[in-house]
Design an enzyme around this catalytic site. Structure first.
Site, PDB file in Angstrom:
ATOM      1  N   PRO A 158    -124.816  25.763 -41.580  1.00  0.00           N
ATOM      2  CA  PRO A 158    -124.771  24.605 -40.927  1.00  0.00           C
ATOM      3  C   PRO A 158    -125.703  23.563 -41.688  1.00  0.00           C
ATOM      4  O   PRO A 158    -126.918  24.004 -42.147  1.00  0.00           O
ATOM      5  CB  PRO A 158    -125.443  24.682 -39.537  1.00  0.00           C
ATOM      6  N   CYS A 164    -134.987  24.597 -39.515  1.00  0.00           N
ATOM      7  CA  CYS A 164    -135.027  23.371 -40.225  1.00  0.00           C
ATOM      8  C   CYS A 164    -136.462  22.814 -40.532  1.00  0.00           C
ATOM      9  O   CYS A 164    -137.305  22.727 -39.718  1.00  0.00           O
ATOM     10  CB  CYS A 164    -134.419  22.170 -39.635  1.00  0.00           C
TER      11      CYS A 164
END
Length: 330
Positions: free
Chosen positions: A18, A102
Site C-alpha cells: 500500500p 508509516c
C-alpha cells in the site's frame, strides 16, 4: 499454499504494498495484470472515514478483477478504528490491513502509523478494536521498531498473533531510518523462525530485482514478498520475478511500446475512475517512472506533463511509439 483467513494465495505470493498516492485502482489493475498476487489500497485515515472525507471514501473503491485485495486503515484511537473497521467491512474487501509502519511525521505525530511502535500495548488495543468490529481477516503492516535501540518486532509479532492477526508484513527498517539506509531482513527471519509464529510473515524493503527476490526468499525463509517502490512505473517486476523463480532466466525488458501501452491504460483507467481532469493531473507524476532510462526523452515528458486534453495526450503517446520504434531498452 499460503492462507490468510479464507484467502488462498499461491506458494510464495508477491504482494503490492500500500502506497499513498500510488496504490489506487488504476495502478493496482496494472500490477494485477502483470502478476501481483494480492494488493492493498492506499492507507486510509480512520478519522477521515468517520468524517466522511471524500478522498478517504473514494479509497474504498475496489473491483472484482483485482481480488484478493485488502483495504488498509490507520489511526491512534480505538473507537475510531472500530468504527472505520465497520465502514470498511461494508464494502466487502477480502481483508482489512492496519498500518503501524508509516514513518511520515504528520501521521506519527497523531500517534498513528509507526508512532504506535513506541507503545505496543496501544498497538494491541487498536488491533483488537478492529478485529472485534469485523468479520474479515485482519492483517498488519509494521516496521522493526522505532529506532535501532528499540527493535521490538519479536514481541509485536507474538502479541499480534495471540489476539488473532492473520498475517504480518514487516518493512525491514526502523521508523528512524524512514526509507534510507539498508533494510535488515535478519530481524524478519528471526520472527519467521520463532516456533510460536504460525501466521504468514511477508518481507518488505529494497526488493528491486528478480535476483534479490530469489536471494531473500532463500536466505530469510519468509512466506512471501511485498513490493512497493520498485513497482512504481514498473508493474512488470511481478512477472519478471515469477519467471526468474521458475526458469532462472530474465524476461526481456518491456519495450517503449509496452511502456506506452501501460501509460495509455493507466491514464484511461484514471480518467474513468477519477474523472477526466483529475485523472490527467494525478497520472502526471507517474510518467517519469514509466519512461525511466529512455534516451532523449525530456521533450516528450514535457508534453505529457503539460497537455490537458485526452486526445492531445494520446496523440503524444502515439508520437512516442513512432519515435522509439525498434528502440532497445537496456
Amino acid at each position: 499454499m499460503i492462507k490468510i483467513g479464507n484467502i488462498e494465495l499461491p506458494d510464495f505470493p508477491l504482494l503490492l504494498a500500500p502506497m499513498e498516492d500510488v496504490s489506487d485502482p488504476p495502478f493496482r489493475r496494472l500490477c494485477k495484470a502483470h502478476g501481483a498476487d494480492m494488493m492493498y489500497s492506499e492507507f486510509i485515515s480512520s478519522e477521515g472515514l468517520i468524517r466522511d472525507a471524500i478522498k478517504s471514501r473514494m479509497k474504498l473503491d475496489i473491483f472484482d478483477y483485482e481480488r484478493p485485495v485488502g483495504i488498509q486503515i490507520f489511526g491512534g484511537d480505538e473507537e475510531a478504528m472500530a468504527m472505520s473497521s465497520k465502514i470498511v467491512s461494508a464494502v466487502n474487501p477480502d481483508l482489512i490491513d492496519i498500518n503501524f509502519g508509516c514513518p511520515v511525521k504528520k501521521v506519527v505525530c497523531k500517534g498513528a502509523g509507526a508512532g504506535v511502535l513506541k507503545d505496543v500495548d496501544l498497538m494491541i488495543r487498536l488491533t483488537q478494536a478492529v478485529i472485534d468490529s469485523t468479520h474479515l481477516p485482519v492483517t498488519v503492516k509494521t516496521r522493526l521498531g522505532w529506532d535501532d535501540n528499540s527493535i521490538n518486532i519479536d514481541e509485536v509479532a507474538e502479541r499480534l498473533q495471540d489476539i488473532g492477526v492473520a498475517a504480518l508484513s514487516i518493512h525491514a527498517r526502523t521508523r528512524a531510518q524512514m526509507y534510507k539506509g539498508h533494510s535488515d531482513w535478519s530481524h524478519i527471519a528471526r520472527v519467521k523462525n520463532n516456533p510460536r509464529i504460525t501466521m504468514p510473515i511477508f518481507g518488505n524493503g529494497d526488493i528491486d530485482s528478480p535476483e534479490k527476490a530469489l536471494q531473500y526468499k532463500n536466505e530469510y525463509g519468509i512466506d512471501g514478498i511485498m513490493i512497493g517502490r520498485a513497482a512504481i512505473g514498473y508493474p512488470w517486476i511481478f512477472d519478471e520475478i515469477k519467471h526468474y523463480f521458475k526458469t532462472g532466466e530474465h524476461l526481456p525488458k518491456p519495450t517503449v511500446i509496452d511502456r506506452v501501452e501501460a501509460v495509455r491504460n493507466h491514464l484511461t483507467w484514471a480518467m474513468e475512475w477519477k474523472g477526466e481532469r483529475l485523472g490527467i493531473v494525478e497520472t502526471r507524476p507517474h510518467y517519469t517512472n514509466y519512461f525511466k532510462g529512455i534516451h532523449s526523452f525530456k521533450t516528450h515528458k514535457q508534453k505529457l506533463v503539460t497537455l490537458d486534453r485526452p486526445e492531445e495526450l494520446f496523440a503524444a503517446l502515439n508520437e512516442i511509439e513512432e519515435a522509439y520504434a525498434g528502440y532497445e531498452v537496456v
